[in-house]
Motif scaffolding. Structure first.
Motif, PDB file in Angstrom:
ATOM      1  N   PRO A   4      51.550  38.577  29.699  1.00  0.00           N
ATOM      2  CA  PRO A   4      50.588  39.204  30.609  1.00  0.00           C
ATOM      3  C   PRO A   4      50.877  38.823  32.066  1.00  0.00           C
ATOM      4  O   PRO A   4      51.482  37.796  32.346  1.00  0.00           O
ATOM      5  N   THR A  16      46.507  45.314  35.842  1.00  0.00           N
ATOM      6  CA  THR A  16      46.320  44.305  34.792  1.00  0.00           C
ATOM      7  C   THR A  16      45.696  44.933  33.552  1.00  0.00           C
ATOM      8  O   THR A  16      46.050  44.557  32.427  1.00  0.00           O
ATOM      9  N   ARG A  19      47.138  35.951  36.795  1.00  0.00           N
ATOM     10  CA  ARG A  19      45.777  36.169  37.276  1.00  0.00           C
ATOM     11  C   ARG A  19      45.530  35.235  38.449  1.00  0.00           C
ATOM     12  O   ARG A  19      46.139  34.170  38.558  1.00  0.00           O
ATOM     13  N   ASP A  48      47.761  44.781  30.112  1.00  0.00           N
ATOM     14  CA  ASP A  48      47.137  44.003  29.032  1.00  0.00           C
ATOM     15  C   ASP A  48      47.134  44.797  27.727  1.00  0.00           C
ATOM     16  O   ASP A  48      47.157  44.215  26.640  1.00  0.00           O
TER      17      ASP A  48
END
Length: 185
Positions: free
Chosen positions: A174, A119, A177, A123
């Motif tokens: 993105p 991530t 999460r 990102d």
């Protein structure tokens, strides 16, 4: 993960430590490590290539990820292209950030280190999506990628140097999460 920090690293300067992690995590021989050393160093010279490391408080590298904007002329792209085209997913080779390698030392697996590494690097990517290849079996890596939003774009992909088939996976950026449950810290 309290004892591990994820941050950008100069992977060329830490290539031997990174390959030691990869050898343990992926089961590589000394000869395979020697070949990969040259490949990693060459990849890191590609435009837009970057790397993140998982470092302990003593500075020990216990995980790493690196990648770059995809280039259709790179070896990986030329191998996966026919498989992606066959599945109607050839456009994924354009405007995508490729996760080239992601490995975590076995003693640090299952603690969220891989999730934090992938991530963090995606990102920072400027591309709207990410692609990667993973061994085409159900394992913790494939579970992790799916939990982040990656889906199979092509399966049973055969690389000339690999005995096992791979899957090519892609995700919009993105990445997803984990949603925290109410009352959880």
């Amino acid at each position: 993960m309290d004892d591990v920090v994820i941050r950008p690293v100069d992977l060329a300067a830490r290539v031997d430590a990174a390959l030691a992690v990869q050898a343990l995590a992926f089961g590589l021989s000394e000869d395979e490590v020697a070949v990969r050393r040259h490949i990693v160093l060459r990849h890191l010279q590609s435009p837009g290539a970057c790397a993140y490391g998982a470092l302990t408080s003593t500075g020990r590298l216990v995980g790493f990820v690196y990648g770059m904007p995809n280039d259709r002329t790179h070896w990986w792209s030329t191998v996966v292209q026919p498989y992606l085209v066959r599945e109607g997913n050839g456009s994924w080779l354009d405007d995508s950030f490729v996760i080239t390698e992601l490995h975590v030392h076995p003693d640090f697996q299952g603690r969220g280190v891989g999730r934090e590494l992938i991530t963090a690097i995606t990102d920072a990517a400027e591309q709207p999506r990410s692609i990667l290849s993973a061994i085409d079996v159900e394992n913790p890596a494939r579970f992790l990628y799916r939990s982040l939003g990656y889906t199979d774009l092509a399966r049973r992909v055969h690389f000339p140097s690999a005995a096992k088939p791979y899957a090519v996976m892609g995700a919009p950026l993105p990445l997803l999460r984990r949603e925290e449950s109410p009352g959880r810290n």
